[in-house]
Design an enzyme around this catalytic site. Structure first.
Site, PDB file in Angstrom:
ATOM      1  N   SER A 190      -9.846 105.123 100.723  1.00  0.00           N
ATOM      2  CA  SER A 190      -9.383 103.793 101.125  1.00  0.00           C
ATOM      3  C   SER A 190      -7.874 103.771 101.005  1.00  0.00           C
ATOM      4  CB  SER A 190      -9.994 102.719 100.222  1.00  0.00           C
ATOM      5  OG  SER A 190      -9.328 101.479 100.371  1.00  0.00           O
TER       6      SER A 190
ATOM      7  N   TYR B   1     -11.666  99.958  91.440  1.00  0.00           N
ATOM      8  CA  TYR B   1     -11.945 100.413  92.812  1.00  0.00           C
ATOM      9  C   TYR B   1     -10.804 101.268  93.340  1.00  0.00           C
ATOM     10  CZ  TYR B   1     -12.556 100.212  97.874  1.00  0.00           C
ATOM     11  OH  TYR B   1     -12.680 100.550  99.199  1.00  0.00           O
TER      12      TYR B   1
END
EC number: 1.1.1.330
Length: 319
Positions: A195, A208
């Site tokens: 990501s 995350y």
């Protein structure tokens, strides 16, 4: 009439500065030309027919029933791969498998597992036995329900374990299962979906963001180890894509549909070891990691996520 030479009129120190400036200007010009040519090759020409069943009959996609994972499954099936779909819900897996078989006339197999559990890999290994796997897409992942300060995350201990199992352990274990046969055949592609949050710390999404940084480093390290053996391992770092996870309903130029994103990303395979996958995202990646100071990026991230957190808690009257 004698010609006038500007350089000869300069003092030695000025002459040295002149040549340094000329060298820097020429270097920058060459760099711009190089990046323009490279960018044209990546974003316009692409990689041709690199991704075909010649790599191996089967493609494996984790998290294959929604969003980006489902779009990878559809695009790879369109290119002729038989599909092994791995996700949690057998019902959703069956729906996607039937759709792929009907639309693209390919063979499919499914494995239903919960990647938050660490005892699922013997079942996956058994399901993959005997398959000639050309592509593995490590896509499965989870994020926060809403941005939150570390110590305020509900059920923090379990949240940490689950996030690591799904976002990190799955990538390592799936690679362990698939890579040996790719190495034996001296060909294969592994796409690890990280990501853009792994390119820099993201406050209030810290766990995350950290797991996605791991995926990026893991991918780049393995690519260096196995590139000489004919294997491509690519780190994929998308910014926002209009999926259920991001809660973005209306796609825009910088927030594409998963179908549009995946079609663009697959064209970068073999051309970039680390990619944002989609040209507008590549521009955003350059701005956030090269142009903008990291402190500015961190502070903007903090402000944006605090605002999202406040809105979420107000809607649920939890603040």
């Amino acid at each position: 009439m004698e010609s006038f030479n500007v350089v000869e009129t300069l003092q030695p120190a000025e002459r040295a500065l002149f040549w340094v400036g000329a060298l820097i200007t020429a270097s920058l010009a060459l760099y711009v030309v190089y990046k323009t040519i490279t960018g044209f090759r990546i974003w316009v020409l692409g990689n041709g027919d690199l991704l075909s069943p010649k790599l191996g009959k089967w493609a494996v996609v984790t998290g294959a029933t929604d969003g980006i994972g489902k779009s990878y499954a559809e695009e790879l099936a369109r290119r002729g791969f038989s599909m092994m779909l791995i996700s949690r819900s057998q019902e959703k897996l069956d729906d996607v498998a039937k759709s792929l078989e009907s639309t693209y006339k390919v063979e499919t197999k499914t494995i239903a597992v919960d990647f938050s559990q660490i005892d699922v890999y013997p079942k996956i290994e058994k399901g993959l036995a005997g398959l000639e796997i050309g592509i593995l897409v490590n896509n499965v992942g989870i994020s926060y329900s809403y941005p939150e300060f570390f110590l305020h995350i509900p059920d923090l201990e379990n949240f940490i374990t689950t996030m690591i199992n799904v976002n990190i352990t799955s990538v390592c274990q799936m690679t362990r299962l698939v890579l040996p046969r790719m190495e034996a055949r001296a060909k294969g592609v592994i796409l690890n979906i990280s990501s853009a949050s792994g390119m820099f710390p993201v406050p209030l999404l810290t766990i995350y963001s950290s797991t996605k940084a791991f995926v990026d480093f893991f991918s780049r390290g393995l690519q260096t180890e196995y590139k000489c053996k004919g294997i491509i391992i690519q780190s994929v770092l998308p910014f926002f894509v209009a999926t259920k996870m991001t809660k973005i309903r209306k796609p825009t130029l910088d927030k594409p549909t998963p179908e549009r994103y995946v079609a663009a990303e697959l064209n970068t395979v073999g051309l970039q070891d680390q990619t944002n996958g989609y040209f507008p995202h590549a521009v955003m990646g350059w701005v956030t990691t090269i142009l903008a100071p990291i402190d500015l990026v961190l502070n903007l991230g903090l402000r944006m996520n605090k605002a999202q957190r406040g809105g979420y808690l107000r809607r649920r009257k939890l603040r």
